[in-house]
Design an enzyme around this catalytic site. Sequence first.
Site, PDB file in Angstrom:
ATOM      1  N   ARG A  88      -7.256  -3.400  -4.400  1.00 35.13           N
ATOM      2  CA  ARG A  88      -7.144  -2.447  -3.289  1.00 35.13           C
ATOM      3  C   ARG A  88      -7.617  -1.061  -3.723  1.00 35.13           C
ATOM      4  O   ARG A  88      -7.430  -0.643  -4.877  1.00 35.13           O
ATOM      5  CB  ARG A  88      -5.695  -2.384  -2.789  1.00 35.13           C
ATOM      6  CG  ARG A  88      -5.194  -3.709  -2.253  1.00 35.13           C
ATOM      7  CD  ARG A  88      -3.907  -3.562  -1.470  1.00 35.13           C
ATOM      8  NE  ARG A  88      -4.140  -2.886  -0.193  1.00 35.13           N
ATOM      9  CZ  ARG A  88      -3.198  -2.707   0.735  1.00 35.13           C
ATOM     10  NH1 ARG A  88      -1.963  -3.157   0.513  1.00 35.13           N
ATOM     11  NH2 ARG A  88      -3.470  -2.093   1.863  1.00 35.13           N
ATOM     12  N   SER A 141      -8.435   4.589   3.662  1.00 34.58           N
ATOM     13  CA  SER A 141      -7.046   4.417   4.085  1.00 34.58           C
ATOM     14  C   SER A 141      -6.410   5.760   4.419  1.00 34.58           C
ATOM     15  O   SER A 141      -6.509   6.717   3.645  1.00 34.58           O
ATOM     16  CB  SER A 141      -6.221   3.741   2.982  1.00 34.58           C
ATOM     17  OG  SER A 141      -4.851   3.668   3.342  1.00 34.58           O
ATOM     18  N   SER A 142      -5.722   5.808   5.561  1.00 32.27           N
ATOM     19  CA  SER A 142      -4.959   7.005   5.913  1.00 32.27           C
ATOM     20  C   SER A 142      -3.786   7.213   4.969  1.00 32.27           C
ATOM     21  O   SER A 142      -3.223   8.308   4.898  1.00 32.27           O
ATOM     22  CB  SER A 142      -4.445   6.899   7.356  1.00 32.27           C
ATOM     23  OG  SER A 142      -3.501   5.839   7.481  1.00 32.27           O
ATOM     24  N   GLY A 169       0.811  -1.215   0.000  1.00 37.00           N
ATOM     25  CA  GLY A 169       0.000   0.000   0.000  1.00 37.00           C
ATOM     26  C   GLY A 169       0.835   1.252   0.000  1.00 37.00           C
ATOM     27  O   GLY A 169       0.472   2.252  -0.630  1.00 37.00           O
ATOM     28  N   GLU A 182      -4.273  -2.498  11.973  1.00 36.90           N
ATOM     29  CA  GLU A 182      -3.314  -3.548  11.635  1.00 36.90           C
ATOM     30  C   GLU A 182      -3.047  -4.480  12.815  1.00 36.90           C
ATOM     31  O   GLU A 182      -2.496  -5.565  12.653  1.00 36.90           O
ATOM     32  CB  GLU A 182      -2.008  -2.943  11.134  1.00 36.90           C
ATOM     33  CG  GLU A 182      -1.272  -2.110  12.165  1.00 36.90           C
ATOM     34  CD  GLU A 182      -0.234  -1.202  11.512  1.00 36.90           C
ATOM     35  OE1 GLU A 182       0.932  -1.271  11.933  1.00 36.90           O
ATOM     36  OE2 GLU A 182      -0.597  -0.456  10.590  1.00 36.90           O
ATOM     37  N   ARG A 233      -0.295 -10.547   7.772  1.00 39.36           N
ATOM     38  CA  ARG A 233      -0.888 -10.539   9.111  1.00 39.36           C
ATOM     39  C   ARG A 233      -1.872 -11.697   9.306  1.00 39.36           C
ATOM     40  O   ARG A 233      -2.084 -12.165  10.420  1.00 39.36           O
ATOM     41  CB  ARG A 233      -1.527  -9.197   9.406  1.00 39.36           C
ATOM     42  CG  ARG A 233      -0.514  -8.044   9.306  1.00 39.36           C
ATOM     43  CD  ARG A 233      -0.869  -6.840  10.115  1.00 39.36           C
ATOM     44  NE  ARG A 233      -0.035  -5.712   9.749  1.00 39.36           N
ATOM     45  CZ  ARG A 233       1.223  -5.524  10.177  1.00 39.36           C
ATOM     46  NH1 ARG A 233       1.766  -6.399  10.996  1.00 39.36           N
ATOM     47  NH2 ARG A 233       1.907  -4.458   9.791  1.00 39.36           N
TER      48      ARG A 233
END
Length: 469
Positions: free
Chosen positions: A149, A195-196, A121, A345, A417
């Site tokens: 995404r 998303s930041s 990302g 996350e 993750r």
Amino acid sequence: MAISKIAQPQFSPYGDDQPVPDDTPGAWPAPAASGPLSASLQLPGSKSLTNRELVLAALADGPSLLRAPLHSRDSALMIQALRTLGTRIDEVEGSGAFGPDLLVTPGELTGGGYIDCGLAGTVMRFLPPVAALALGPVAFDGDEGARRRPMRTVIDALRALGVDVNDDGRGALPFSLYGTGSVEGGELSIDASASSQFVSGLLLVAPRFTRGLALRHTGEKLPSLPHIEMTIATLAARGVVVENPEPGVWVVPPAVIRSRDVDLEPDLSNAAPFLAAAVVAGGTVSIQGWPVETTQVGAHLARLLPLFGATVTVDGTTLTVDGGAGIVGGATFPGVDIDLSMGGELAPPLVALAALASSPSRITGIGHLRGHETDRLAALAAEINALGGSVTELDDGLEITPRPLHGGLWHSYEDHRMATAGALLGLAVEGVFVDDIGTTAKTLPQFPELWAGPLLGISRPSVNPLELL
């Protein structure tokens, strides 16, 4: 270093007593805990900080030395991309335990190249504004998962800034842009609800815009604010002051981005499964080099893990989690009700812990995880349920009702993750197999080695996915 899909190890690093499922040769048998832990680990540098510092160093007014950076697929993709745009990045001998330091020497930004975003990302959201400052065309694409995404905000923002972008109406990868060597800047409104990174990518490059940038977020929610604070702090350290006159508004003046030498902190989010392992297996796990002050969202683990029955102590720059007897040793803890909007996350390992609790949990503020490497909410629900658990998706999170779990194949969905969450559950549930442990190379290539050796004390060597790149 060539970048490619991580190859899957075709052997069991923990012996032959756990047969690999027939339908997934090479699946990684997650080792079950044989007793309480007593582990002390060092971890590689922060991915979030490494890739931010690489971008700023490429835009700075002179060379920068990045000490103890992360060496992973995400950082390798960023290095390769910046080299494509004309930045010189040399590996130099350093004192870090996980690879060389990086000497970044800015050059004239040039187009005419192709940028492989992989599944990173930070590359797909941070590099298009950089490429807009180059002269000439730049093409962007990545893994198949990257094409799913969210990217429309980046593409629309660049167009609003006058950049010529061709995406054939997809609002996603692949796309190309034509840089003219400069961007005027000025006022810009975006919806960064997904998303930041949409905000951070623009803030990092905004000092190089002719008029700077006055950026406004128009959405109802803004996830992962600590990541934006991290971006602002890295800019401030290089002499760029970002004003935040009201929530959701940032003003960046045109300014020189100063060169500087940087010591990278260890990745605190990557510490999450290791620290959570103490809750599952019992005993203690320590992470060395824990920063006294940090903008990393992983710092919230110090207050979150006590909600799961752990005791957390800090001695200088060492953080230790004591899980007592641990779940394996018969300890229990009630379910939790937490809002993780500040750091989604961290959700995968905490959801895994919640599946082992004594009562139901609700973890919310993480709806944006549907647009991460995979739809993490759907993936966590599907995989825990497949092992006998009960997880229900909510609009903005997950509801977890603990049930006895059994072994089985845990799918990683090419998401690092997800892979580590499967390893964590495997400590308490015998017979869990992670289909692709190699995906951890995205941010922590040494994960199998660290999990086996320093954490669990298994002497047989594991696979290092970085060697398979």
